[in-house]
Motif scaffolding. Structure first.
Motif, PDB file in Angstrom:
ATOM      1  N   CYS A  69       0.821  -1.224   0.000  1.00 18.58           N
ATOM      2  CA  CYS A  69       0.000   0.000   0.000  1.00 18.58           C
ATOM      3  C   CYS A  69       0.850   1.267   0.000  1.00 18.58           C
ATOM      4  CB  CYS A  69      -0.981  -0.010   1.171  1.00 18.58           C
ATOM      5  SG  CYS A  69      -0.322   0.655   2.714  1.00 18.58           S
ATOM      6  N   ARG A  70       2.099   1.183   0.490  1.00 18.97           N
ATOM      7  CA  ARG A  70       3.074   2.287   0.533  1.00 18.97           C
ATOM      8  C   ARG A  70       2.727   3.374   1.560  1.00 18.97           C
ATOM      9  NH1 ARG A  70       5.659   2.268  -4.633  1.00 18.97           N
ATOM     10  NH2 ARG A  70       4.959   0.362  -5.639  1.00 18.97           N
ATOM     11  N   SER A  71       1.603   3.257   2.295  1.00 13.62           N
ATOM     12  CA  SER A  71       1.267   4.360   3.188  1.00 13.62           C
ATOM     13  C   SER A  71       0.995   3.942   4.626  1.00 13.62           C
ATOM     14  CB  SER A  71       0.069   5.139   2.635  1.00 13.62           C
ATOM     15  OG  SER A  71      -1.029   4.263   2.513  1.00 13.62           O
ATOM     16  N   CYS A  72       0.837   2.670   4.917  1.00 14.72           N
ATOM     17  CA  CYS A  72       0.571   2.257   6.302  1.00 14.72           C
ATOM     18  C   CYS A  72       1.849   2.371   7.125  1.00 14.72           C
ATOM     19  CB  CYS A  72       0.020   0.827   6.340  1.00 14.72           C
ATOM     20  SG  CYS A  72       1.260  -0.438   5.985  1.00 14.72           S
ATOM     21  N   ASP A  73       1.731   2.210   8.442  1.00 16.45           N
ATOM     22  CA  ASP A  73       2.910   2.347   9.320  1.00 16.45           C
ATOM     23  C   ASP A  73       4.012   1.380   8.912  1.00 16.45           C
ATOM     24  OD1 ASP A  73       1.546   4.252  10.681  1.00 16.45           O
ATOM     25  OD2 ASP A  73       1.108   2.987  12.448  1.00 16.45           O
ATOM     26  N   SER A  74       3.647   0.138   8.621  1.00 25.36           N
ATOM     27  CA  SER A  74       4.670  -0.854   8.274  1.00 25.36           C
ATOM     28  C   SER A  74       5.388  -0.456   6.995  1.00 25.36           C
ATOM     29  CB  SER A  74       4.036  -2.244   8.108  1.00 25.36           C
ATOM     30  OG  SER A  74       3.501  -2.672   9.330  1.00 25.36           O
ATOM     31  N   CYS A  75       4.631  -0.052   5.980  1.00 28.76           N
ATOM     32  CA  CYS A  75       5.271   0.366   4.719  1.00 28.76           C
ATOM     33  C   CYS A  75       6.184   1.547   4.954  1.00 28.76           C
ATOM     34  CB  CYS A  75       4.222   0.712   3.669  1.00 28.76           C
ATOM     35  SG  CYS A  75       3.443  -0.744   2.952  1.00 28.76           S
ATOM     36  N   ARG A  76       5.718   2.512   5.768  1.00 26.33           N
ATOM     37  CA  ARG A  76       6.550   3.711   6.021  1.00 26.33           C
ATOM     38  C   ARG A  76       7.823   3.364   6.777  1.00 26.33           C
ATOM     39  NH1 ARG A  76       1.772   7.237   6.650  1.00 26.33           N
ATOM     40  NH2 ARG A  76       1.940   6.878   8.886  1.00 26.33           N
ATOM     41  N   GLU A  77       7.761   2.293   7.577  1.00 29.49           N
ATOM     42  CA  GLU A  77       8.964   1.870   8.317  1.00 29.49           C
ATOM     43  C   GLU A  77       9.846   0.933   7.510  1.00 29.49           C
ATOM     44  OE1 GLU A  77       8.122   0.408  12.360  1.00 29.49           O
ATOM     45  OE2 GLU A  77       6.346   1.673  12.313  1.00 29.49           O
ATOM     46  N   GLY A  78       9.492   0.692   6.242  1.00 30.86           N
ATOM     47  CA  GLY A  78      10.315  -0.203   5.422  1.00 30.86           C
ATOM     48  C   GLY A  78      10.071  -1.669   5.731  1.00 30.86           C
ATOM     49  N   LEU A  79       8.912  -1.960   6.303  1.00 34.31           N
ATOM     50  CA  LEU A  79       8.554  -3.352   6.613  1.00 34.31           C
ATOM     51  C   LEU A  79       7.350  -3.739   5.755  1.00 34.31           C
ATOM     52  CD1 LEU A  79       8.920  -3.070  10.494  1.00 34.31           C
ATOM     53  CD2 LEU A  79      10.462  -4.288   8.940  1.00 34.31           C
ATOM     54  N   GLU A  80       7.551  -3.631   4.432  1.00 31.71           N
ATOM     55  CA  GLU A  80       6.447  -3.841   3.490  1.00 31.71           C
ATOM     56  C   GLU A  80       5.812  -5.216   3.645  1.00 31.71           C
ATOM     57  OE1 GLU A  80       9.560  -3.016   2.715  1.00 31.71           O
ATOM     58  OE2 GLU A  80       9.585  -1.153   1.552  1.00 31.71           O
ATOM     59  N   GLN A  81       6.597  -6.190   4.155  1.00 32.98           N
ATOM     60  CA  GLN A  81       6.044  -7.546   4.313  1.00 32.98           C
ATOM     61  C   GLN A  81       4.933  -7.591   5.360  1.00 32.98           C
ATOM     62  OE1 GLN A  81       8.845  -6.431   5.661  1.00 32.98           O
ATOM     63  NE2 GLN A  81       9.786  -7.837   7.098  1.00 32.98           N
ATOM     64  N   TYR A  82       4.883  -6.570   6.221  1.00 37.12           N
ATOM     65  CA  TYR A  82       3.811  -6.517   7.226  1.00 37.12           C
ATOM     66  C   TYR A  82       2.792  -5.429   6.872  1.00 37.12           C
ATOM     67  CZ  TYR A  82       7.248  -9.358   9.654  1.00 37.12           C
ATOM     68  OH  TYR A  82       8.147 -10.349   9.971  1.00 37.12           O
ATOM     69  N   CYS A  83       2.752  -5.014   5.610  1.00 35.54           N
ATOM     70  CA  CYS A  83       1.791  -4.012   5.127  1.00 35.54           C
ATOM     71  C   CYS A  83       0.406  -4.355   5.683  1.00 35.54           C
ATOM     72  CB  CYS A  83       1.777  -4.029   3.590  1.00 35.54           C
ATOM     73  SG  CYS A  83       0.498  -2.985   2.886  1.00 35.54           S
ATOM     74  N   GLN A  84      -0.228  -3.371   6.347  1.00 33.22           N
ATOM     75  CA  GLN A  84      -1.475  -3.688   7.035  1.00 33.22           C
ATOM     76  C   GLN A  84      -2.612  -4.101   6.109  1.00 33.22           C
ATOM     77  OE1 GLN A  84      -0.241  -0.531   9.125  1.00 33.22           O
ATOM     78  NE2 GLN A  84       0.302  -1.679  10.945  1.00 33.22           N
ATOM     79  N   PRO A  85      -2.904  -3.358   5.026  1.00 30.60           N
ATOM     80  CA  PRO A  85      -3.926  -3.889   4.100  1.00 30.60           C
ATOM     81  C   PRO A  85      -3.430  -5.128   3.361  1.00 30.60           C
ATOM     82  CG  PRO A  85      -3.466  -1.549   3.673  1.00 30.60           C
ATOM     83  CD  PRO A  85      -2.430  -2.034   4.636  1.00 30.60           C
ATOM     84  N   GLY A  86      -2.123  -5.332   3.311  1.00 33.25           N
ATOM     85  CA  GLY A  86      -1.564  -6.536   2.675  1.00 33.25           C
ATOM     86  C   GLY A  86      -0.690  -6.193   1.486  1.00 33.25           C
TER      87      GLY A  86
END
Ligand code: NAP
Ligand code: ZN
Ligand code: ZN
Length: 351
Positions: free
Chosen positions: A94-111
């Motif tokens: 998604c590039r915008s959730c907390d996980s994506c912003r922290e560079g943890l795209e594998q835990y992207c909240q929407p997926g």
């Protein structure tokens, strides 16, 4: 759109077979890669056979991809035609959730969008992986290949490498620690190499007595045959960290009991049925049982750069794509030394 050739499973019961499909032409931020090598992960087998009950068919597996850039979008400034490039387990998020912003795209909240089995952001469509001639991926999810490494041996770093690297780093594995790696397959052998390079004392647990010499060559300081009860008992309560890469049912409590107080066992192996955790394994000594999913894009690049610096690649057996089912059968028997890599030059040409 343009036409690609590949190999796909069309149901859980069918063998992988030649498959032709369309991919999008590269958009402004995309990179098109002609795939040279693709590693064979045990996840490819779980997914092709629908062992995790979520497979979208047709299923073109493969998420350990290295190749050469053939086209780049107008906005891509740092890759050029002819460059080496690599793609791992993810092609979007998604590039915008907390996980994506922290560079943890594998835990992207929407997926996140997996390299194969989708879902594509926005449309939910299936995605097709690296058992194919080309792939088109957003720049953010394309990795740089360090110079000087054997390219076929780099491919498995994109999943087996980062999946072991991420927890080793997250739990601070390094000098002065005794750590365990359970299972000497694709992930396990990378875990041994990386933990050794990080300076830890590495103990490899295996069900295969024939892998002992290889494990030592790969960097293990000790090898324990896990079916030997006395050898297991001798290791009780002595570990700072254990990484379990086993792909099938096994007794997790036998390993939890080897941890010191407050230490952690991280499960990365993903058997299709639940593992039984005896609560006393964790209550006693206040131990932790954790999991870890692949790794983020920044840490994947960090791992690749570390491997470039230390001359680390996977130990591989190269196969033509027509032998992928034989490779799966051998993987199921734990007969892997230690990653199969498909030579994409063996793909049948489009009709
Ligand atoms: P692999 O190459 O098949 O290796 C698995 C190893 O587990 C085998 O070589 C074997 O090692 C051991 N093993 C197999 N059956 C066993 C059994 N019944 N009891 C005890 N040990 C057994 O598989 P891989 O590609 O490394 O993948 C391992 C697992 O990790 C798979 O489930 C895969 O889906 C999962 N995975 C997870 C992630 C994640 O993000 N968490 C990422 C990638 C893969 P020995 O012969 O040494 O005993
Ligand atoms: Zn994988
Ligand atoms: Zn996200």
């Amino acid at each position: 759109m343009f036409t690609c050739t590949g190999y796909a499973a069309t149901s859980a019961e069918t063998k992988l077979a030649p498959f032709t499909f369309e991919r999008r032409d590269p958009g402004p931020n995309d990179i098109e890669i002609e795939i040279v090598y693709c590693g064979v992960c045990h996840s490819d087998l779980h997914q092709a056979r629908n062992e995790w009950q979520n497979t979208l068919y047709p299923c073109v597996p493969g998420h350990e991809i290295v190749g050469r850039v053939t086209r780049v979008g107008a906005e891509v400034k740092d890759f050029r035609q002819g460059d080496l490039a690599a793609v791992g387990c993810m092609v979007d998020s998604c590039r915008s959730c907390d996980s994506c912003r922290e560079g943890l795209e594998q835990y992207c909240q929407p997926g996140f969008t997996a390299t194969y089995n989708g879902p594509e952001q926005g449309t939910g469509a299936n995605t097709f992986g690296g058992y194919s001639s080309h792939i088109v991926v957003d720049r953010h999810f394309v990795l740089r290949v360090p110079e000087g490494l054997d390219l076929a041996g780099v491919a498995p770093l994109l999943c087996a490498g980062v999946t072991t690297w991420s927890p080793l780093r997250r739990w601070g594995v390094g000098p002065g620690q005794k750590i365990g790696i359970v299972g000497l397959g694709g992930l396990g052998h990378m875990g041994v190499k990386l933990a050794h390079a990080l300076g830890a004392h590495v103990v490899l647990f295996t069900t295969s007595p024939g892998k002992e010499a290889d494990a030592k060559r790969l960097g293990a300081d000790e090898v324990v045959i896990s079916k030997d009860a006395d050898a297991m008992a001798a290791q009780a309560e002595s570990f700072d960290f254990i990484l379990d890469t086993v792909a099938a049912q096994h007794d997790i409590n036998a390993y939890l009991g080897l941890l010191k107080r407050d230490r952690t066992l991280v499960q990365v192996g993903a058997p299709e049925k639940p593992l039984d955790v005896n609560v006393f394994s964790v209550i006693w000594r206040r131990r932790n049982f954790a999991g870890s999913l692949i790794g983020g894009i920044a840490e994947t690049q960090e791992m690749l750069d570390f491997c470039g610096k230390h001359g680390i690649t996977a130990d591989i057996e190269m196969i033509p794509i027509s032998e992928v089912e034989t490779a799966y059968a051998r993987m199921q028997r734990s007969d892997v030394k230690y990653r199969f890599v498909i030579d994409m030059a063996s793909l049948p040409k489009a009709a």
